[in-house]
Each structure stands twice: as C-alpha cells, then as structure tokens.
Write an enzyme that holds these catalytic residues in place. Structure first.
Site, PDB file in Angstrom:
ATOM      1  CD  GLU A 256      -2.659  -1.044   2.652  1.00 58.59           C
ATOM      2  OE1 GLU A 256      -2.530  -0.068   3.421  1.00 58.59           O
ATOM      3  OE2 GLU A 256      -3.365  -2.029   2.919  1.00 58.59           O
TER       4      GLU A 256
ATOM      5  CB  CYS B 211      -0.512   0.965   8.409  1.00 60.68           C
ATOM      6  SG  CYS B 211       0.883   0.517   7.490  1.00 60.68           S
TER       7      CYS B 211
END
Ligand code: SF4
Length: 355
Positions: free
Chosen positions: A98, A340
C-alpha cells in the site's frame, strides 16, 4: 534471450552514475542517462512506451533487462473525508503493498512502504501480522512515487517512510532511495520534506546519524514509555530495549538538525494512564522531542480500543502542562480503512491458494 525467471531490474534502482554506466554499456553516450532520468522522474514514466523521445534502439535494449516501473496498480480508494488516496500496488513477484497520498492545501505527501510485511510484529499493526516476506528494493520504493505522481497528476512534495515495513531494517535500499529522491536530477524533494519513522533499530539510528542527511526528520514510534508494555506492543523492543534506544537517540541528536518526533499511539487503559504521561514527558524532555498522539485505529483480530475523546484531550493537555509540545493526529483517510496494511493483507490472503 533473458531467462524467464530473472526479474527485470527497476531503473529507479540506479543512481545517476549507474544510469550513465548502463547507457554506455548499451552503446549510447553517457548524457542519455540524464534524458532517461527526466522521463523516469519529472515525467513519472511507468511504461516503456512513456520513454518516447529516447532513441528506439536504446529504449528496446533497456527493456531487455530493466523495468521502467516494477509495480502495477491494482486499485485505489479515495477518501471522501480528506481526499487522501490509498493505492494498492502489486510487485512483479506477486506481492501486494500500500502507498498513500495525503493531500493538504500546500503539500502532496506520499507515505511509502519499504518492505513486504514486517518482522517487528507490532501488535496493533496489520502489516506485522504475518512477518517479513521480503525487503523492497530502492527502485520499488521510488516506483511508488511514480505511480502516485502519474495517477494524481501532480508532483509529490513530501515523503514519509511510514508505510508497511521498518525502514531501518531495510537500511541500504531506504538510504539510497532518500538520496535519489533528494537529487536534483530525480524527484528533487528537499531533505526537510522527508521523514523516516522507526520503532527503534539501534544500529540503524547510529548509522543514519552519520549519513550526512541531518535535515531529514526522524520519528521514533515510542507508543509506551514502559519497557514491559512496550515489549508486548512491539516485540522488537526485547532486542533493542527502550533505554538503549533513548541512549542512541540522545547520542546522535546533534547530527539530526531537527527535533525528533515521538509517535505515540493512545490505547485505552494501556498507554493512556497518568503514569504513562509522566514517563513519556520525562523521555521527551531528555531528547527535547515533541509528540504526535495517534488515537488507536482498530485492526481486525486485535483487542485494543481507542480512548474516549475526553481522555485523548486530557492526555494532550497533561503533556502540554509538562512542557511537551503535543499534536493529536488522526490517520489520514479513516473512511478508506487507512489503518496501515489492512487492504494489502486482505489481498495477499485472497491471492494464496486455498488450503
Ligand atoms: S507498525 Fe511499523 S514497525 Fe511495527 S509491525 Fe507495523 S510496519 Fe512494522
């Protein structure tokens, strides 16, 4: 012919000297390296077709062993709350990572991943759940910026090494990527606009202090001032104790020209107690550090909870009263599940064959 199993080397793995050598080795004058760098960085090339003004034979030879971009864009989610964009990218060997673009009025900040997974195993983090799969190369780190630039249509102004992975555990690639990102022939992002975050890898902190990168900002993810609780939250704290980390930071402090920032996740009844506040304030005074308080973002399968808004405000006020500059920061793009690594973890699990 290239053996099929050999991955192409990302061109952003190479600094200017290495690009020049590559150009010469392919029968071109060394100045082609700067032309190539222009396409890679200012023009955010992600595909061989983007290198349109290079001589065709040179572009073809480059494509033999090198990748203009080693990542592919899988999907993106745009936050309705603050317009931040989360990108899900795929590496050439099938892993997912990501990258987040955080937009404010004057900044376009990219939060970079540095590893696939992470061995630090922080209990509150999705990225650490399945351990470290591998490091990202310098090129794979810089390729994330190219995708963001290409997709969002504007230059990136700031970098934070705070995505998946512990940057100082992938030291060489991270430092090389900072030098290239900072270089005038590449992204030309000033050191003052680059932040490196660490949970406290003592040898890495000492090495970083000697790199001549004193203008970058160092963030230490403290999260608890109590050795035992911190070790529960961040298992790597058993290897590098809190005392050793604080000592390393104190010894190297003058090499980092900017104030160190403490990242501190507020977790209900675990890190938000009065005793935590006092110990945290004492560490901050020792290091002349400021604090970013981050109210905990819930992660699937993890039992921790966020304190109430009143408790968060009281903790902040208490630190200010102790003389510590304190800011409360909420993760960008909460509506896009920005904790996250959660998106990536789901994708990695989906892509595995069912048992
Ligand atoms: S918080 Fe950072 S260091 Fe800890 S497991 Fe997650 S990615 Fe690794």
């Amino acid at each position: 012919m290239r053996p099929l199993s050999l991955p192409r080397v990302p061109l952003r793995d190479l600094d200017l000297g290495e690009l020049e050598k590559l150009a010469v080795s392919l029968g071109e004058p060394s100045y082609r390296a700067r032309q190539l760098a222009g396409w890679l960085y200012a023009n955010a090339a992600v595909d061989p077709a983007d290198l349109s003004n290079l001589p065709k034979p040179f572009a073809e030879k480059l494509a033999g062993n090198h990748a203009v971009n080693s990542l592919s864009l899988v999907s993106k989610i745009i936050s309705e709350h603050d317009r931040s964009i989360k990108y899900l990218l795929r590496t050439s060997d099938g892993h997912f990572l990501e990258t987040v673009l955080i937009l404010t009025r004057s900044r376009r900040t990219v939060c970079l991943s540095t590893q696939i997974g992470c061995k630090m195993g922080c209990r509150f983090c999705a990225s650490g759940k399945e351990g470290l799969l591998r490091h990202l190369s310098c090129g794979e780190i810089l390729d994330q910026i190219a995708w963001v630039q290409r997709d969002s249509g504007g230059p990136v102004t700031n970098l934070v090494y705070m995505g998946m992975g512990e940057p100082l555990d992938n030291y060489e690639a991270v430092i090389k990527s900072i030098r290239i990102a900072n270089a005038p022939w590449a992204y030309e992002i000033g050191q003052r606009r680059i932040t490196v975050s660490t949970v406290g890898v003592v040898p890495g902190i000492r090495r970083l202090a000697g790199e001549g990168l004193g203008q970058i900002k160092l963030c230490f993810s403290l999260h608890s001032p109590d050795q035992e609780i911190r070790s529960r939250l961040i298992p790597s704290n058993r290897k590098y104790s809190l005392d050793d980390i604080v000592k390393a930071l104190r010894e190297t402090r003058e090499k980092f020209k900017r104030r160190i920032t403490m990242e501190y996740i507020l977790i209900r009844d675990l890190t938000d107690r009065d005793s935590d506040l006092k110990k945290l304030a004492a560490i901050c005074r020792t290091l002349d550090a400021k604090v970013n308080l981050i109210p905990y973002n819930c992660v699937e399968d993890v039992e921790y909870r966020r304190p109430s808004p009143e408790k968060i405000a009281a903790f902040q006020n208490g630190l200010e009263r102790e003389g510590v500059r304190t800011t409360v920061r909420y993760s960008a793009g909460q509506d896009i599940s920005a904790a996250c690594g959660q998106l990536r973890l789901a994708e990695e699990r989906k892509s595995r064959p069912a048992k």
